[in-house]
Design an enzyme around this catalytic site. Sequence first.
Site, PDB file in Angstrom:
ATOM      1  N   ARG A  83     119.153  -3.406  54.276  1.00  9.55           N
ATOM      2  CA  ARG A  83     120.338  -3.029  53.508  1.00  9.55           C
ATOM      3  C   ARG A  83     120.267  -3.635  52.118  1.00  9.55           C
ATOM      4  O   ARG A  83     119.512  -4.570  51.862  1.00  9.55           O
ATOM      5  CB  ARG A  83     121.633  -3.402  54.233  1.00  9.55           C
ATOM      6  N   LYS A  98     132.744  -3.805  53.791  1.00  5.52           N
ATOM      7  CA  LYS A  98     134.029  -3.135  53.562  1.00  5.52           C
ATOM      8  C   LYS A  98     135.188  -4.016  53.997  1.00  5.52           C
ATOM      9  O   LYS A  98     136.252  -3.979  53.398  1.00  5.52           O
ATOM     10  CB  LYS A  98     134.069  -1.817  54.349  1.00  5.52           C
ATOM     11  N   GLU A 102     131.677   5.462  58.217  1.00  3.07           N
ATOM     12  CA  GLU A 102     132.900   5.302  58.997  1.00  3.07           C
ATOM     13  C   GLU A 102     134.054   5.316  57.997  1.00  3.07           C
ATOM     14  O   GLU A 102     134.042   4.533  57.040  1.00  3.07           O
ATOM     15  CB  GLU A 102     132.845   3.956  59.742  1.00  3.07           C
TER      16      GLU A 102
HETATM   17  P1  ATP Z   1     129.939  -2.384  55.738  1.00  2.00           P
HETATM   18  O1  ATP Z   1     129.068  -3.360  56.447  1.00  2.00           O
HETATM   19  O2  ATP Z   1     129.925  -2.509  54.263  1.00  2.00           O
HETATM   20  O3  ATP Z   1     131.324  -2.308  56.284  1.00  2.00           O
HETATM   21  P2  ATP Z   1     129.035  -0.247  57.303  1.00  2.00           P
HETATM   22  O4  ATP Z   1     127.614  -0.281  57.652  1.00  2.00           O
HETATM   23  O5  ATP Z   1     129.998  -0.641  58.348  1.00  2.00           O
HETATM   24  O6  ATP Z   1     129.240  -1.007  55.956  1.00  2.00           O
HETATM   25  P3  ATP Z   1     129.270   2.569  57.412  1.00  2.00           P
HETATM   26  O7  ATP Z   1     130.363   3.401  56.917  1.00  2.00           O
HETATM   27  O8  ATP Z   1     129.069   2.448  58.867  1.00  2.00           O
HETATM   28  O9  ATP Z   1     129.480   1.149  56.772  1.00  2.00           O
HETATM   29  O10 ATP Z   1     127.905   2.951  56.692  1.00  2.00           O
HETATM   30  C1  ATP Z   1     127.440   4.253  56.525  1.00  2.00           C
HETATM   31  C2  ATP Z   1     125.955   4.197  56.304  1.00  2.00           C
HETATM   32  O11 ATP Z   1     125.658   3.431  55.153  1.00  2.00           O
HETATM   33  C3  ATP Z   1     125.251   3.543  57.470  1.00  2.00           C
HETATM   34  O12 ATP Z   1     124.107   4.305  57.786  1.00  2.00           O
HETATM   35  C4  ATP Z   1     124.882   2.190  56.960  1.00  2.00           C
HETATM   36  O13 ATP Z   1     123.712   1.721  57.560  1.00  2.00           O
HETATM   37  C5  ATP Z   1     124.694   2.446  55.464  1.00  2.00           C
HETATM   38  N1  ATP Z   1     124.943   1.225  54.704  1.00  2.00           N
HETATM   39  C6  ATP Z   1     126.058   0.462  54.732  1.00  2.00           C
HETATM   40  N2  ATP Z   1     125.910  -0.625  53.949  1.00  2.00           N
HETATM   41  C7  ATP Z   1     124.675  -0.543  53.406  1.00  2.00           C
HETATM   42  C8  ATP Z   1     123.923  -1.360  52.509  1.00  2.00           C
HETATM   43  N3  ATP Z   1     124.422  -2.494  52.010  1.00  2.00           N
HETATM   44  N4  ATP Z   1     122.680  -0.958  52.176  1.00  2.00           N
HETATM   45  C9  ATP Z   1     122.169   0.182  52.667  1.00  2.00           C
HETATM   46  N5  ATP Z   1     122.819   0.995  53.512  1.00  2.00           N
HETATM   47  C10 ATP Z   1     124.058   0.649  53.892  1.00  2.00           C
HETATM   48 MG    MG Z   2     129.444   0.516  60.282  1.00  4.15          MG
END
Ligand code: ATP
Ligand code: MG
Length: 560
Positions: free
Chosen positions: A264, A274, A38
Amino acid sequence: MEPQPTPESKPLDFIRQIVADDLKNGKHRTIVTRFPPEPNGFLHIGHAKSICLNFGIAEETGGTCNLRFDDTNPSKEEVAYVQSIREDVSWLGFSWGERELYASDYFPQIYDFAVQLIKMGKAYVCCLSPEEMREYRGTLTEPGKDSPYRERSIEENLDLFQRMKNGEFPEGSHVLRLKIDMASPNVNMRDPVIYRILKAHHHRTGDQWVIYPMYDYTHCLSDMLEGITHSLCTLEFEDHRPLYDWVLDTLATPCHPRQIEFARLNLTYTVMSKRKLLKMVEGRYVDGWDDPRMLTISGLRRRGYTPAAIRNFCKSIGIGKSESRIDMAVLEGEIRNDLNIHAPRRMCVLDPVKVIIDNYPVGQEEMVTAQNHPQNPAMGERLLPFAREIYIERDDFLEDPPKRYHRLGPGREVRLRFAYIIRYVSHVKDATGRITEIHCTYDPETRGGSTPDGRKIKGTIHWVAAATAVPLPVRLYDRLFTAEDPEADKDINFLELINPNSKVVIEKAMAEPSLGEIEPGTRVQFERVGYFCADHVDSRPGAPVFNRIVGLKDSWEAAK
Ligand code: ATP
Ligand code: MG
């Protein structure tokens, strides 16, 4: 091509095993994965895990991986984030070719599917207020209640949804919901909202839409439209999988990707979300998203991490189903392993004190030969100026050294790396008791550091010649938080746990001449000190600024 475990590697992780089985039994001929960020922030090391998994599987199986921006949320997204995400993924060494895709590109199809669901009697326009909606939703232990709008006619729903799209209603007045089951034990299945009214500008679709689809509904359809075979996501989406499947099953789509969840990445001494990283940036707790202390990809890059070290790290931690917190030392170990092999050695004195070699002729300078890497002659040699006045580290001299201290002290000899053996004569202090200079003599027979008479010299220290030394700033970075898990205590704001010593700036370290000319972004080992990188933002031609990437040893472990 199936991913094969090589004899020396670990067995396939559970996701690669599923992929291998699907290829073997002919369920899929080629594998299509996606990395779906995102664009609401910069990528972090957790995303690297997902990138390495998705792009890695595609690479290993001869398949493809799409870079898909999940840009359903218009108010939060910015073009700058899209740009940074592209840069980070390619820097990590992965390419998506032509397949740079945006969920927003599917808004027309996604809308049509919503109309189809209404026509099937599977979606309705609901006019409950957000508070009422919460009340009707029930709790984890109590079922929800049906919305009074649930039994609206298909015609009425079609009309209202059309008018939502046309911008006839204010934000928050109407939503489109799926008609699933308000009594479902899984709250995600209690008639989830799939469209809401948002009169916001979108970075790609502009002002074309005033209704936006929700993440869960958009994600499965985007995956389906792209022909994704395996939709890999983190564990928090496990409870959303029934909804993912329900949407695709109900629409009877020809393609139905398989969602698989994995744990994760969490790391000690850092926060990963983020939202929290944004707080640190906006509150100026750090110097931007690419602050070298941040565990963002851009921060790690600026700090001096290599893509290979990050990829090796992701490989070493593996893919599993149970949440854990990986020790930061594991990541630091990977960059050390990489730089130990690849970083040329240089000499730089971080806390200089002057040494005067009394028996070395005033005004004389000679060049001594220094190897660029102790184990790799192919990395060559360089010449270093040696003269009567040099700098050594302040802590390489002790007035009253303990027995096991093998560096300089009264009555002692020490080896200057690549140069000579010197012997202590005397030292001078200023009025505050601080040592200002140390006098020594050198043994001309020991050029290069050898002892023709065979006497043992236990200590070797680094040095630079004073007249030709280049003064330059060095930033000693350390872990950003003082707590292993900065989010463990809900009563403590994580921002209060920022390590006040996470950035220590040395204004004038004394470096050997070659370091003054170094290209920004170059990584070196300062012998005996650690691995450093010439900062690619703040360095100027002839005036580098160095960032400490990591020390030579795990000093945190040693301090425990
Ligand atoms: P955050 O929780 O840090 O804001 P998010 O999951 O909202 O992260 P996205 O941009 O939606 O961020 O993530 C893109 C991809 O990266 C998704 O498939 C998500 O599952 C994966 N991802 C995000 N954080 C992690 C993590 N700590 N470990 C493994 N994969 C991750
Ligand atoms: Mg997300």
